[in-house]
Structure formats: C-alpha cells, structure tokens
Design a protein around this motif. Structure first.
Motif, PDB file in Angstrom:
ATOM      1  N   THR A 153       0.838  -1.213   0.000  1.00  0.00           N
ATOM      2  CA  THR A 153       0.000   0.000   0.000  1.00  0.00           C
ATOM      3  C   THR A 153       0.864   1.252   0.000  1.00  0.00           C
ATOM      4  OG1 THR A 153      -0.175  -0.166   2.407  1.00  0.00           O
ATOM      5  CG2 THR A 153      -1.968  -1.117   1.100  1.00  0.00           C
ATOM      6  N   GLU A 154       1.734   1.340  -0.994  1.00  0.00           N
ATOM      7  CA  GLU A 154       2.546   2.530  -1.232  1.00  0.00           C
ATOM      8  C   GLU A 154       2.400   2.896  -2.706  1.00  0.00           C
ATOM      9  OE1 GLU A 154       6.611   2.167   0.041  1.00  0.00           O
ATOM     10  OE2 GLU A 154       6.075   0.674   1.563  1.00  0.00           O
ATOM     11  N   ASN A 155       2.320   4.170  -2.999  1.00  0.00           N
ATOM     12  CA  ASN A 155       2.197   4.620  -4.380  1.00  0.00           C
ATOM     13  C   ASN A 155       3.589   4.755  -5.009  1.00  0.00           C
ATOM     14  OD1 ASN A 155      -0.564   4.734  -4.160  1.00  0.00           O
ATOM     15  ND2 ASN A 155      -0.623   6.922  -3.712  1.00  0.00           N
ATOM     16  N   ALA A 196      -6.681  -1.910  -1.168  1.00  0.00           N
ATOM     17  CA  ALA A 196      -5.715  -0.913  -1.634  1.00  0.00           C
ATOM     18  C   ALA A 196      -6.268   0.492  -1.431  1.00  0.00           C
ATOM     19  CB  ALA A 196      -5.393  -1.148  -3.112  1.00  0.00           C
ATOM     20  N   THR A 197      -5.389   1.430  -1.119  1.00  0.00           N
ATOM     21  CA  THR A 197      -5.811   2.818  -0.928  1.00  0.00           C
ATOM     22  C   THR A 197      -6.050   3.522  -2.254  1.00  0.00           C
ATOM     23  OG1 THR A 197      -3.477   3.438  -0.765  1.00  0.00           O
ATOM     24  CG2 THR A 197      -4.660   3.021   1.296  1.00  0.00           C
ATOM     25  N   VAL A 201      -3.921  -1.056  -8.969  1.00  0.00           N
ATOM     26  CA  VAL A 201      -2.602  -1.502  -8.526  1.00  0.00           C
ATOM     27  C   VAL A 201      -1.816  -1.963  -9.755  1.00  0.00           C
ATOM     28  CG1 VAL A 201      -3.456  -2.236  -6.267  1.00  0.00           C
ATOM     29  CG2 VAL A 201      -3.335  -3.890  -8.128  1.00  0.00           C
TER      30      VAL A 201
END
Length: 251
Positions: A153-155, A196-197, A201
């Motif tokens: 969960t990191e962009n 997911a935020t 993805v």
C-alpha cells in the motif's frame, strides 16, 4: 504483517498462477490447535491469515482428506445464517472482511438431515461431508486460509514497484510484480486488492518490443491483450479493484 506464532497445522492447497521467477500464488489452509467460538475463530483467521475457509476459495475434497488425516471432524467454516433473513445461509465476505457476501447457500447443498438444533453458524463434518447448524457460542476447531500475495500500500511508479517487489526476495523465495497467465485468476486477485488505498494496482504487465510481456518473461495470451496499440507512454498494465476491465494501460 500477520502474526503466525501459534501452533497450527498447514496445507498447501492450490497453485493458481505465475507470480514471477517460478514463484506461484499459493493458497494454504491452516488448522489452529485451539477451539474457539465462531466469532472468535473468524477474528483469529483475520488477525493471522486472510479469513475462514469458504467453498469458493478451497477444494472441499482436499480439505476433507486433510481433516480426516489430522483427526478433525466438526470444524467451523465461513458459513453463517443471514441475520436479516431467517433460514437464509450465506458465505462470509472475504473481500471486505465484514458481513456476508450475498451469495446464498441452497438448502439442498451439503446440509445434514434431521438436525435437532437451529444455530446461526455453520460447521463442517468431514466424516459425512455435511454442514451443520450450530450455536455460535459453541467452541470448535476451525479452518483458516491464506496465500502468498503481498499487497503493497505505497504509491510508486511501475519501475519503482518492480524493484520494490524484487527486493523482497530471499534465497528461498522469489518475489516479483504479479504475473497473471490465467484470466480465471483475475477475480481472486481483484478481491485481494480491495483493501488498496488507490483504485488501481500495478501488475507485471509491460509493453516492450512491440509486444505485451509479463515481468517474469512470459508473453501475454493474444486473446488477453489490451485492446489496440498502447499510446506513446501507456506501456504498463494495472488492475482495478472496481473496474471490470481485465487490464488498464498507464504511464
């Protein structure tokens, strides 16, 4: 990270799709040693794995075989009576982790006949391959399931995401951006990325040399390719947790 310090029996259930560098998505079932109520059992499964088992996630025949070998017969599964509709039974919602799916279970499916109690939680007896209605406050063994997917969960850009995944590799386990060589696996992965935020993805899909490739080196099935030729910059593929399109091309 999930906690896995308690005593459990585990079973590798199913290889679904190529994850990368010969690593595969693997479903695993776990038989915790303790007996818990249905609600406690589900909380345990969510805290330590993904959730309780449901018949659309695991192979019932394999589950039955292992339960018999381990001497476990009556166990909690992810089956519950609909609190808003008496006598209507549904599987738990493993996508959101809350409530029921809305997918009803027929009375003629696997229910045992002549039950003397009318509980609201479902158990499975491996000795006769039947489901039983039980009081949710009873304490029984139970079955959880897990897989080896990791939702980061990191962009990040596609290249950053690729490097991040590969840097998670160890001597015994190879990690990569997810390669999906079977379209039948997409619905499973779409459910898994629900948390997911972002809406989308990254996957291991990349357009190189005039062709779409997976990051593990496999070419994409021509019937599965994104429509048309990608624009000048949209050479990487993502998967949406909401959009039903198989692949979305992005910069």
């Amino acid at each position: 990270m999930r906690k896995k310090g308690r005593s459990e029996l585990l079973l590798l259930l199913l290889s679904m799709a190529v994850l990368g560098l010969k690593a595969r998505i693997q479903l695993t079932i776990y038989f915790p040693a303790e007996k818990l109520t249905w609600d406690e059992a589900r909380q345990y499964c969510q805290d330590n794995h993904i959730d309780m088992v449901t018949w659309d996630k695991i192979d019932p025949e394999l589950l039955t075989k292992w339960l018999e070998e381990k001497g476990l017969d009556d166990v909690w599964i992810g089956l519950h009576e609909d609190p808003e509709q008496q006598s209507a039974w549904k599987w738990i919602n493993v996508k959101t982790g809350e409530g029921l799916t809305g997918e009803a279970v027929s009375e003629s499916d696997n229910w045992a006949n002549g039950q003397n109690h009318r509980g609201s939680c479902g158990s499975y007896d491996s000795s006769n391959k039947k489901w039983y209605r039980r009081d949710c406050s009873e304490t029984l063994h139970f079955v959880c399931y897990d897989d080896n997917l990791t939702l980061v969960t990191e962009n990040k850009s596609w290249e950053e995401a690729l490097n991040h995944c590969r840097n998670l590799s160890t001597e015994s386990d190879k990690c990569d951006l997810l390669s999906l060589t079977r379209s039948s696996d997409i619905s499973y992965v779409r459910d898994r990325i629900y948390g997911a935020t972002s809406e989308e993805v990254w996957t291991g899909l990349r357009f190189l040399g005039g062709e779409w490739w997976w990051s593990d080196g496999e070419t994409l099935d021509p019937q599965e390719m994104p429509a048309g030729c990608p624009s000048r910059w949209e050479h990487c593929g993502s998967l949406s947790k909401l959009n039903t399109a198989k692949w979305i091309t992005r910069d």
